[in-house]
Design a protein around this motif. Sequence first.
Motif, PDB file in Angstrom:
ATOM      1  N   MET A 140       6.914 -31.320 -67.235  1.00  0.00           N
ATOM      2  CA  MET A 140       7.280 -30.824 -65.913  1.00  0.00           C
ATOM      3  C   MET A 140       8.111 -29.555 -66.058  1.00  0.00           C
ATOM      4  N   THR A 141       7.821 -28.549 -65.252  1.00  0.00           N
ATOM      5  CA  THR A 141       8.530 -27.280 -65.327  1.00  0.00           C
ATOM      6  C   THR A 141       9.944 -27.417 -64.799  1.00  0.00           C
ATOM      7  N   PRO A 142      10.960 -26.977 -65.551  1.00  0.00           N
ATOM      8  CA  PRO A 142      12.337 -27.056 -65.066  1.00  0.00           C
ATOM      9  C   PRO A 142      12.619 -26.004 -63.999  1.00  0.00           C
ATOM     10  N   ASP A 143      13.570 -26.303 -63.120  1.00  0.00           N
ATOM     11  CA  ASP A 143      13.988 -25.355 -62.087  1.00  0.00           C
ATOM     12  C   ASP A 143      15.105 -24.466 -62.618  1.00  0.00           C
ATOM     13  N   LEU A 144      15.114 -23.229 -62.151  1.00  0.00           N
ATOM     14  CA  LEU A 144      16.207 -22.317 -62.466  1.00  0.00           C
ATOM     15  C   LEU A 144      17.426 -22.672 -61.625  1.00  0.00           C
ATOM     16  N   MET A 161       9.870 -19.515 -65.382  1.00  0.00           N
ATOM     17  CA  MET A 161      10.031 -18.743 -64.158  1.00  0.00           C
ATOM     18  C   MET A 161       8.748 -18.639 -63.345  1.00  0.00           C
ATOM     19  N   SER A 162       7.639 -19.080 -63.903  1.00  0.00           N
ATOM     20  CA  SER A 162       6.387 -19.011 -63.159  1.00  0.00           C
ATOM     21  C   SER A 162       6.300 -20.086 -62.083  1.00  0.00           C
ATOM     22  N   SER A 163       7.189 -21.088 -62.117  1.00  0.00           N
ATOM     23  CA  SER A 163       7.126 -22.128 -61.096  1.00  0.00           C
ATOM     24  C   SER A 163       7.513 -21.555 -59.740  1.00  0.00           C
ATOM     25  N   THR A 164       7.035 -22.166 -58.679  1.00  0.00           N
ATOM     26  CA  THR A 164       7.203 -21.616 -57.337  1.00  0.00           C
ATOM     27  C   THR A 164       8.661 -21.452 -56.939  1.00  0.00           C
ATOM     28  N   ALA A 182       5.823 -17.771 -51.649  1.00  0.00           N
ATOM     29  CA  ALA A 182       5.505 -19.126 -52.109  1.00  0.00           C
ATOM     30  C   ALA A 182       4.119 -19.580 -51.671  1.00  0.00           C
ATOM     31  N   GLU A 183       3.444 -18.760 -50.866  1.00  0.00           N
ATOM     32  CA  GLU A 183       2.112 -19.072 -50.330  1.00  0.00           C
ATOM     33  C   GLU A 183       2.144 -20.377 -49.534  1.00  0.00           C
ATOM     34  N   MET A 184       3.135 -20.472 -48.622  1.00  0.00           N
ATOM     35  CA  MET A 184       3.290 -21.633 -47.746  1.00  0.00           C
ATOM     36  C   MET A 184       3.521 -21.155 -46.324  1.00  0.00           C
ATOM     37  N   ASN A 185       3.218 -22.037 -45.357  1.00  0.00           N
ATOM     38  CA  ASN A 185       3.642 -21.733 -43.998  1.00  0.00           C
ATOM     39  C   ASN A 185       5.135 -22.019 -43.880  1.00  0.00           C
ATOM     40  N   THR A 186       5.756 -21.557 -42.803  1.00  0.00           N
ATOM     41  CA  THR A 186       7.217 -21.629 -42.695  1.00  0.00           C
ATOM     42  C   THR A 186       7.720 -23.065 -42.677  1.00  0.00           C
ATOM     43  N   LEU A 187       7.037 -23.950 -41.970  1.00  0.00           N
ATOM     44  CA  LEU A 187       7.491 -25.336 -41.876  1.00  0.00           C
ATOM     45  C   LEU A 187       7.474 -26.013 -43.246  1.00  0.00           C
ATOM     46  N   LYS A 188       6.384 -25.828 -43.978  1.00  0.00           N
ATOM     47  CA  LYS A 188       6.281 -26.422 -45.313  1.00  0.00           C
ATOM     48  C   LYS A 188       7.326 -25.820 -46.247  1.00  0.00           C
ATOM     49  N   PHE A 189       7.531 -24.496 -46.132  1.00  0.00           N
ATOM     50  CA  PHE A 189       8.500 -23.830 -46.990  1.00  0.00           C
ATOM     51  C   PHE A 189       9.923 -24.322 -46.713  1.00  0.00           C
ATOM     52  N   THR A 190      10.252 -24.533 -45.441  1.00  0.00           N
ATOM     53  CA  THR A 190      11.585 -25.015 -45.075  1.00  0.00           C
ATOM     54  C   THR A 190      11.886 -26.334 -45.758  1.00  0.00           C
ATOM     55  N   ARG A 191      10.940 -27.270 -45.725  1.00  0.00           N
ATOM     56  CA  ARG A 191      11.128 -28.573 -46.379  1.00  0.00           C
ATOM     57  C   ARG A 191      11.198 -28.409 -47.899  1.00  0.00           C
ATOM     58  N   PHE A 192      10.314 -27.568 -48.422  1.00  0.00           N
ATOM     59  CA  PHE A 192      10.260 -27.311 -49.865  1.00  0.00           C
ATOM     60  C   PHE A 192      11.582 -26.733 -50.362  1.00  0.00           C
ATOM     61  N   PHE A 193      12.139 -25.762 -49.650  1.00  0.00           N
ATOM     62  CA  PHE A 193      13.356 -25.085 -50.097  1.00  0.00           C
ATOM     63  C   PHE A 193      14.550 -26.040 -50.079  1.00  0.00           C
ATOM     64  N   ARG A 194      14.673 -26.832 -49.032  1.00  0.00           N
ATOM     65  CA  ARG A 194      15.794 -27.775 -48.959  1.00  0.00           C
ATOM     66  C   ARG A 194      15.682 -28.840 -50.046  1.00  0.00           C
TER      67      ARG A 194
END
Length: 296
Positions: free
Chosen positions: A1-5, A179-182, A207-219
């Motif tokens: 699994m790719t680690p997060d920065l 760093m290639s992970s989204t 991130a190639e997402m719509n805003t609603l999906k991105f909001t959940r993803f970012f949090r």
Amino acid sequence: MTPDLELIHKPIHESFRAWAHGFPHTVAKWHFHPEYELHFIITSSGKFFIGDHIGSYGAGNLILTGPNLPHNWVSELPEGVVLPERDLVLQFSSDFIERCALLFPEMAPLKALLAEAGRGLQFPDALGLRLVPLMKELTTAQGLRRVELFTRLFGELCDCRERRPLASVTYLAQAGRYMSSTINLVLAYIKQNITLDFCEQDVADVAEMNTLKFTRFFRKHTGTSFIQYVNQERIALACELLMNTDMKVTDICYRTGFNNLSNFNRQFLAHKQMSPSKFRSCLLMNMPEPSGDGHS
């Protein structure tokens, strides 16, 4: 699994960051960062992961990781259990150590120790338990006392001959690949464009997402909202400019990506519990900066 920065927010007036956190926490995940990290477990038990190494841990677990080496500690707890203080963490950059070594040749043993940390180093739990009072004090110490505690800690670690490397000799910490992970692309975009005018949709497009999906993803990945995160980054930059330049507050407002002065003042007050002008005047009077939210 790719680690997060993990983006580490070190106050500009400090050489290293020392702090404590509980569990669950937004940084309690598989992640990496360019800084060295000394990590101590106060309580709980479970599994820890350093590069390609997997081990068991308990109270006293003391590990030093090198730059960009992925790591994580996973506590084995019943669902819903919260630990108010699980970890003590000390983080510092390679540049800090290099500058110190130029001034103090006596730091040669520390440079040798850090050279070994690229694979991660584990120290005996007994040593960790003995050093915990120093680690705890370091999280709140000010001024020269911080430097004294730092050197005492690493003096003990340099003298320890029972330290052992963790990741295999062939393991390579490759930040460029991670760093290639989204989420890492998103955080890098924000950091690179923090002084510019951009919105959540702009970053969602990266991130190639719509805003609603991105909001959940970012949090999910940062533990905070997009707006809160961006404001935190901009206020941190504003603090650096207030401390290190004579720029006017109005100019700093627009230089840090805020589009109006009233919003800048409101956000600064929320993060630092004082206005930008008061922040600067406190520094001029040689007063310590208030901790604010502890992350900028």
